[in-house]
Design an enzyme around this catalytic site. Structure first.
Site, short mmCIF file in Angstrom:
data_model
loop_
_atom_site.label_atom_id
_atom_site.label_comp_id
_atom_site.label_asym_id
_atom_site.label_seq_id
_atom_site.Cartn_x
_atom_site.Cartn_y
_atom_site.Cartn_z
N THR A 276 0.83 -1.20 0.00
CA THR A 276 0.00 0.00 0.00
C THR A 276 0.86 1.25 0.00
OG1 THR A 276 -1.76 -1.16 1.18
CG2 THR A 276 -1.79 1.24 1.29
N GLU A 302 -3.38 -3.27 -6.94
CA GLU A 302 -3.88 -4.14 -5.89
C GLU A 302 -2.76 -4.22 -4.86
OE1 GLU A 302 -3.90 -7.14 -3.47
OE2 GLU A 302 -3.48 -8.25 -5.31
N CYS A 336 -1.87 -12.16 -0.63
CA CYS A 336 -2.59 -10.96 -0.19
C CYS A 336 -4.01 -11.31 0.24
CB CYS A 336 -2.59 -9.90 -1.29
SG CYS A 336 -2.91 -10.52 -2.93
#
Length: 552
Positions: A276, A302, A336
């Site tokens: 992120t 993503e 993830c």
């Protein structure tokens, strides 16, 4: 009669690509041919040390600035030496990509599709155990985890994305009498920067290739910890007929590469999977330079998740325990989508605890070339240190109990035991922060707090990637669906929150988990086109007046 068709002779046809089907997953059970083939590939690939160059415009470039790619489960074993890009190489990749696009964008879509359909067939056949072997050795995946990733999922991406491209190109506007309206689904004007992770070989291949199917060109920065399989992807695409320069393979320092590419006016898009923090930095960098680009770059990312399982008192205990173990510990929790926070109703907890711990006690950890092992090593020293730090914190924290595991060993490989931690505080860090390792936090809630717990699940994490609910009570499932509608981009009912299949469960999440552009569906491909509307008037007007202007 043409014995040799002249250059650019058009084909008078409207092609249909072969209907896509999900590639069957091979079992690798004892006595199967795929088991023997993979074991042979592992022996051969581990017995040699290869050199991995940059590949720019089809040329192999060796800069002399090198690093080593090692096995995570045997970090003294070097699989490859790879060369790192210099600034001039990155700029050369921009030039090579733009030069390649001059021709590639004018290929018929059938010609572009044929390249990737051939890649799928090669991977389903002679290349299957090459890429699986590279993934097992370089990323410490078991045979099954490699098979569902570097074979089946990647084959599915190639086949289904071609199918989605055909559907996209068939999307055309209505035409009124005397007018023929058409839609030209052009590629983007510039290059796509593909930034890929270590944990899925299929994602590494899909991020540059999905835009390429639509006539785009890509500059691909592979993860340093997945360089081995990345190089074999490039070799596969070359054998499939991908022209030079359409995808440029540029390993090296991420900060330097990104600084040059994000500063280029030719940047047209970014296809990203990673952390992120890095994606947010890229987004800010693009925003700060927005006035220098030829167009507004498409940002598709993503980034991660803090994925949940929440279990109602009516849940199937055996199915729930299986989901915790498979969802939390397959591939060492380095997905993830991995289950990392669990909420279990108090009335079923004793049974869930007993069955989950029984399963965990049977898990073997070690070299994935030994097919008896369920887990390999985490990817590198940095990951091992981070995960070990979380375990140490749990060991010292109040109201936290390590129910199973907690051991770590980096003497030969980066091994971490499957670890289950029970916590009382739903805001404890292991319930909130992404660990990306085989550490699962679990909270037991009173049965009467079902609806309150659903709200806690939704509000605890900034992420919204995957999640699962276990219940046999239909009303409870309806309540969970309502309360958790925004908590996961991929939502599972009575199943683990991992294992999305291309064409069946398009993958992606929102909130801090990314832009939710759904890899494995037509929605992702929409981001890589720049439509042009064409109106052809078959009988043009020949005067400027209109009927309302006539005299009474």
């Amino acid at each position: 009669m043409w014995l040799v068709p002249p250059e650019n002779m058009p084909m008078n046809s409207i092609a249909h690509v072969p209907p896509p089907r999900n590639e069957p997953v091979l079992t690798y059970a004892p006595g199967t041919p795929e088991r023997d083939a993979l074991k042979t590939s592992l022996r051969e690939m581990s017995s040699e040390r290869i050199e991995i160059p940059l590949i720019i415009g089809g040329r192999e470039i060796r800069t002399g600035d090198t690093e080593e790619a090692c096995m995570p489960h045997r970090h003294s074993h070097v699989l490859a030496t790879y060369h790192k890009a210099r600034p001039e190489d990155v700029r050369a990749a921009i030039d090579a990509a733009r030069e390649a696009q001059r021709e590639w964008m004018h290929y018929s879509w059938e010609d572009r599709a044929a390249v990737f359909l051939r890649a799928a067939e090669l991977l389903a056949g002679p290349w299957r155990q090459k890429l699986n072997g590279a993934t097992v050795l370089g990323q410490s995946k078991t045979a099954h985890q490699a098979e569902i990733d570097s074979a089946c999922e990647l084959i599915d991406f190639f086949r289904f994305n071609v199918h989605f491209a055909e559907r996209l190109y068939r999307e055309q506007p209505e035409s009124s009498p005397g007018v023929w309206n058409r839609m030209d689904h052009r590629p983007l004007d510039g290059f796509v920067y593909a930034v890929t992770p270590f944990n899925f070989t299929a994602i590494a291949a899909n991020l540059p290739s999905a835009p390429a199917m639509l006539g785009n060109v890509a500059i691909w920065k592979p993860a340093a910890t997945a360089m081995f399989s990345g190089y074999y992807i490039m070799k596969l695409l070359k054998e499939a007929g991908l022209p030079p320069g359409v995808i440029n393979f540029v390993p090296g320092d991420p900060a330097m590469i990104s600084e040059i590419l994000l500063d280029s006016p030719e940047l047209a898009g970014i296809h990203f999977t990673g952390s992120t923090g890095v994606f947010q930095h890229i987004w800010r960098s693009v925003g700060n330079r927005i006035d220098r680009y030829r167009g507004y770059p498409r940002l598709v990312g993503e980034t991660g998740g803090k994925d949940f399982i929440v279990a109602h008192p009516s849940a199937d205990v055996e199915a729930l325990a299986t989901a915790i173990v498979r969802g939390g510990y397959e591939y060492q929790g380095q997905k993830c989508s991995a289950a990392s926070r669990i909420y279990v109703a108090e009335s079923i907890w004793p049974e869930v605890r007993q069955r989950t711990l029984e399963m965990m006690s049977e898990i073997r950890i070690g070299d994935p070339a030994d097919f008896r092992n369920f887990m390999g090593a985490v990817i590198d020293r940095k990951a091992w240190d981070k995960i070990d730090g979380y375990i140490q914190h749990a060991r010292d924290a109040d109201d936290v109990e390590i129910l199973f595991g907690g051991g770590t060993d980096d003497s030969e490989g980066y091994f971490v035991e499957p670890t289950l931690v029970q916590v009382k505080d739903t805001a404890y860090r292991l319930m909130c922060e992404e660990v990306f390792g085989p550490v699962v936090a679990l909270h037991v809630f009173a049965d009467a707090r079902w609806e309150e717990t659903l709200r806690i699940v939704d509000q605890t994490s900034a992420y919204s990637l995957t999640g699962a609910v276990f219940a046999n009570d239909r009303r409870a499932l309806r309540e969970a669906d309502r309360e958790l509608r925004g908590a996961a981009g991929n939502f599972y009912i009575n199943d683990k929150p991992t294992g999305a299949v291309v064409g069946q469960q398009p993958f992606g999440g929102a909130r801090a988990s990314g832009t939710n552009d759904k890899a494995g569906s037509i929605l992702n491909l929409l981001r890589w086109i720049s439509p042009r509307t064409i109106k052809e008037t078959l009988s043009p007007a020949r005067g400027f007046t209109y009927p309302f202007m006539a005299r009474e």
